[in-house]
Design a protein around this motif. Structure first.
Motif, PDB file in Angstrom:
ATOM      1  N   MET A   1       0.845  -1.170   0.000  1.00 25.40           N
ATOM      2  CA  MET A   1       0.000   0.000   0.000  1.00 25.40           C
ATOM      3  C   MET A   1       0.893   1.235   0.000  1.00 25.40           C
ATOM      4  O   MET A   1       1.830   1.331   0.764  1.00 25.40           O
ATOM      5  CB  MET A   1      -0.904   0.005   1.235  1.00 25.40           C
ATOM      6  CG  MET A   1      -1.749   1.245   1.331  1.00 25.40           C
ATOM      7  SD  MET A   1      -2.820   1.346   2.788  1.00 25.40           S
ATOM      8  CE  MET A   1      -3.780  -0.132   2.647  1.00 25.40           C
ATOM      9  N   SER A   2       0.579   2.148  -0.890  1.00 24.99           N
ATOM     10  CA  SER A   2       1.337   3.396  -0.899  1.00 24.99           C
ATOM     11  C   SER A   2       0.613   4.429  -0.044  1.00 24.99           C
ATOM     12  O   SER A   2      -0.610   4.401   0.071  1.00 24.99           O
ATOM     13  CB  SER A   2       1.511   3.909  -2.330  1.00 24.99           C
ATOM     14  OG  SER A   2       0.272   4.246  -2.910  1.00 24.99           O
ATOM     15  N   ARG A   3       1.394   5.311   0.565  1.00 20.59           N
ATOM     16  CA  ARG A   3       0.843   6.368   1.417  1.00 20.59           C
ATOM     17  C   ARG A   3       1.712   7.611   1.267  1.00 20.59           C
ATOM     18  O   ARG A   3       2.913   7.538   1.486  1.00 20.59           O
ATOM     19  CB  ARG A   3       0.830   5.937   2.887  1.00 20.59           C
ATOM     20  CG  ARG A   3      -0.034   4.731   3.177  1.00 20.59           C
ATOM     21  CD  ARG A   3       0.076   4.314   4.629  1.00 20.59           C
ATOM     22  NE  ARG A   3      -0.366   5.335   5.553  1.00 20.59           N
ATOM     23  CZ  ARG A   3      -1.620   5.536   5.952  1.00 20.59           C
ATOM     24  NH1 ARG A   3      -2.568   4.757   5.500  1.00 20.59           N
ATOM     25  NH2 ARG A   3      -1.919   6.488   6.803  1.00 20.59           N
ATOM     26  N   TYR A   4       1.077   8.723   0.910  1.00 22.63           N
ATOM     27  CA  TYR A   4       1.779   9.988   0.748  1.00 22.63           C
ATOM     28  C   TYR A   4       1.016  11.079   1.489  1.00 22.63           C
ATOM     29  O   TYR A   4      -0.210  11.103   1.473  1.00 22.63           O
ATOM     30  CB  TYR A   4       1.898  10.360  -0.734  1.00 22.63           C
ATOM     31  CG  TYR A   4       2.550   9.274  -1.558  1.00 22.63           C
ATOM     32  CD1 TYR A   4       3.933   9.123  -1.571  1.00 22.63           C
ATOM     33  CD2 TYR A   4       1.790   8.386  -2.306  1.00 22.63           C
ATOM     34  CE1 TYR A   4       4.537   8.125  -2.318  1.00 22.63           C
ATOM     35  CE2 TYR A   4       2.380   7.380  -3.057  1.00 22.63           C
ATOM     36  CZ  TYR A   4       3.758   7.259  -3.057  1.00 22.63           C
ATOM     37  OH  TYR A   4       4.349   6.264  -3.789  1.00 22.63           O
ATOM     38  N   THR A   5       1.747  11.974   2.111  1.00 24.19           N
ATOM     39  CA  THR A   5       1.134  13.070   2.846  1.00 24.19           C
ATOM     40  C   THR A   5       0.848  14.235   1.907  1.00 24.19           C
ATOM     41  O   THR A   5       1.721  14.638   1.137  1.00 24.19           O
ATOM     42  CB  THR A   5       2.066  13.538   3.986  1.00 24.19           C
ATOM     43  OG1 THR A   5       2.343  12.423   4.834  1.00 24.19           O
ATOM     44  CG2 THR A   5       1.420  14.639   4.808  1.00 24.19           C
ATOM     45  N   ILE A   6      -0.387  14.740   1.979  1.00 24.23           N
ATOM     46  CA  ILE A   6      -0.800  15.893   1.179  1.00 24.23           C
ATOM     47  C   ILE A   6      -1.630  16.818   2.064  1.00 24.23           C
ATOM     48  O   ILE A   6      -1.928  16.485   3.211  1.00 24.23           O
ATOM     49  CB  ILE A   6      -1.628  15.481  -0.061  1.00 24.23           C
ATOM     50  CG1 ILE A   6      -2.936  14.789   0.370  1.00 24.23           C
ATOM     51  CG2 ILE A   6      -0.816  14.615  -0.994  1.00 24.23           C
ATOM     52  CD1 ILE A   6      -3.921  14.594  -0.772  1.00 24.23           C
ATOM     53  N   THR A   7      -2.032  17.947   1.523  1.00 30.11           N
ATOM     54  CA  THR A   7      -2.933  18.855   2.216  1.00 30.11           C
ATOM     55  C   THR A   7      -4.314  18.751   1.587  1.00 30.11           C
ATOM     56  O   THR A   7      -4.455  18.822   0.362  1.00 30.11           O
ATOM     57  CB  THR A   7      -2.431  20.307   2.129  1.00 30.11           C
ATOM     58  OG1 THR A   7      -1.169  20.381   2.795  1.00 30.11           O
ATOM     59  CG2 THR A   7      -3.410  21.271   2.794  1.00 30.11           C
ATOM     60  N   VAL A   8      -5.314  18.563   2.437  1.00 33.38           N
ATOM     61  CA  VAL A   8      -6.710  18.532   2.004  1.00 33.38           C
ATOM     62  C   VAL A   8      -7.401  19.738   2.618  1.00 33.38           C
ATOM     63  O   VAL A   8      -7.205  20.036   3.792  1.00 33.38           O
ATOM     64  CB  VAL A   8      -7.403  17.223   2.444  1.00 33.38           C
ATOM     65  CG1 VAL A   8      -8.889  17.273   2.173  1.00 33.38           C
ATOM     66  CG2 VAL A   8      -6.776  16.029   1.745  1.00 33.38           C
ATOM     67  N   THR A   9      -8.191  20.415   1.807  1.00 35.60           N
ATOM     68  CA  THR A   9      -8.972  21.543   2.303  1.00 35.60           C
ATOM     69  C   THR A   9     -10.445  21.166   2.283  1.00 35.60           C
ATOM     70  O   THR A   9     -10.865  20.309   1.505  1.00 35.60           O
ATOM     71  CB  THR A   9      -8.749  22.797   1.438  1.00 35.60           C
ATOM     72  OG1 THR A   9      -9.097  22.495   0.091  1.00 35.60           O
ATOM     73  CG2 THR A   9      -7.316  23.272   1.521  1.00 35.60           C
TER      74      THR A   9
ATOM     75  N   ILE B   1      -2.938  10.240   1.011  1.00 35.93           N
ATOM     76  CA  ILE B   1      -3.473   9.719  -0.237  1.00 35.93           C
ATOM     77  C   ILE B   1      -2.611   8.527  -0.626  1.00 35.93           C
ATOM     78  O   ILE B   1      -1.418   8.486  -0.303  1.00 35.93           O
ATOM     79  CB  ILE B   1      -3.486  10.795  -1.340  1.00 35.93           C
ATOM     80  CG1 ILE B   1      -4.313  10.339  -2.548  1.00 35.93           C
ATOM     81  CG2 ILE B   1      -2.074  11.194  -1.727  1.00 35.93           C
ATOM     82  CD1 ILE B   1      -4.572  11.450  -3.555  1.00 35.93           C
ATOM     83  N   GLY B   2      -3.192   7.556  -1.307  1.00 33.97           N
ATOM     84  CA  GLY B   2      -2.397   6.409  -1.715  1.00 33.97           C
ATOM     85  C   GLY B   2      -3.176   5.450  -2.576  1.00 33.97           C
ATOM     86  O   GLY B   2      -4.308   5.727  -2.986  1.00 33.97           O
TER      87      GLY B   2
ATOM     88  N   ARG C   1      -7.742  -2.556  -4.750  1.00 32.68           N
ATOM     89  CA  ARG C   1      -7.646  -2.033  -6.116  1.00 32.68           C
ATOM     90  C   ARG C   1      -8.303  -0.661  -6.235  1.00 32.68           C
ATOM     91  O   ARG C   1      -9.112  -0.408  -7.126  1.00 32.68           O
ATOM     92  CB  ARG C   1      -8.262  -3.019  -7.108  1.00 32.68           C
ATOM     93  CG  ARG C   1      -7.526  -4.345  -7.136  1.00 32.68           C
ATOM     94  CD  ARG C   1      -8.225  -5.347  -7.951  1.00 32.68           C
ATOM     95  NE  ARG C   1      -9.443  -5.758  -7.240  1.00 32.68           N
ATOM     96  CZ  ARG C   1     -10.203  -6.773  -7.602  1.00 32.68           C
ATOM     97  NH1 ARG C   1      -9.881  -7.467  -8.665  1.00 32.68           N
ATOM     98  NH2 ARG C   1     -11.273  -7.089  -6.922  1.00 32.68           N
ATOM     99  N   THR C   2      -7.924   0.229  -5.300  1.00 32.83           N
ATOM    100  CA  THR C   2      -8.507   1.562  -5.293  1.00 32.83           C
ATOM    101  C   THR C   2      -7.530   2.599  -4.755  1.00 32.83           C
ATOM    102  O   THR C   2      -6.664   2.277  -3.943  1.00 32.83           O
ATOM    103  CB  THR C   2      -9.795   1.595  -4.443  1.00 32.83           C
ATOM    104  OG1 THR C   2     -10.425   2.872  -4.593  1.00 32.83           O
ATOM    105  CG2 THR C   2      -9.528   1.345  -2.972  1.00 32.83           C
ATOM    106  N   TYR C   3      -7.697   3.823  -5.236  1.00 30.55           N
ATOM    107  CA  TYR C   3      -7.037   4.961  -4.599  1.00 30.55           C
ATOM    108  C   TYR C   3      -7.831   5.301  -3.343  1.00 30.55           C
ATOM    109  O   TYR C   3      -9.040   5.036  -3.276  1.00 30.55           O
ATOM    110  CB  TYR C   3      -7.009   6.174  -5.532  1.00 30.55           C
ATOM    111  CG  TYR C   3      -6.072   6.002  -6.704  1.00 30.55           C
ATOM    112  CD1 TYR C   3      -4.701   6.123  -6.537  1.00 30.55           C
ATOM    113  CD2 TYR C   3      -6.553   5.735  -7.970  1.00 30.55           C
ATOM    114  CE1 TYR C   3      -3.825   5.962  -7.599  1.00 30.55           C
ATOM    115  CE2 TYR C   3      -5.690   5.576  -9.047  1.00 30.55           C
ATOM    116  CZ  TYR C   3      -4.338   5.685  -8.851  1.00 30.55           C
ATOM    117  OH  TYR C   3      -3.471   5.531  -9.907  1.00 30.55           O
TER     118      TYR C   3
END
Length: 113
Positions: free
Chosen positions: A1-9, A24-25, A31-33
């Motif tokens: 599983m991939s995991r990346y830090t982003i900013t959500v507003t 997000i990942g 089989r989903t984002y």
């Protein structure tokens, strides 16, 4: 599983707010984002959690539309991050990733000059 830090507003409560530690990942077994943001102070469960069932969001565009429909946004993603997410999905499906360093190495190993 991939995991990346982003900013959500988001403006779900009628007030603008942001979560700079949203995640997000791509989840290969489902089989989903996916997107998680705004953890609850007591339970730590995310206030926004998209991508919890099989093939919920097969494209980043699908995930983005769903986030907007819930009153949140995470775009624009940095181009390198968007490419990593697409590569994560391709790698999980067993397709070689051609545009990454690993993809280039695999291509050279399979097709020596």
């Amino acid at each position: 599983m991939s995991r990346y830090t982003i900013t959500v507003t988001g403006t779900v409560t009628g007030q603008g707010r942001s979560d700079p530690d949203a995640v997000i990942g791509y989840d290969p077994p489902l089989r989903t984002y996916f997107l998680q943001a705004f953890p609850h102070e007591e339970t730590d469960e995310p206030g926004l959690w998209l991508g919890t069932h099989d093939r919920a969001f097969e494209t980043l565009e699908d995930l983005h539309r769903a986030a907007i429909s819930h009153g949140y946004d995470f775009m624009p993603l940095p181009p390198k991050l968007a490419a990593k997410l697409v590569d994560d999905k391709a790698a999980a499906s067993g397709r070689p990733v051609q545009d990454t360093i690993l993809g280039q190495v695999l291509k050279r190993l399979n097709h020596p000059k």
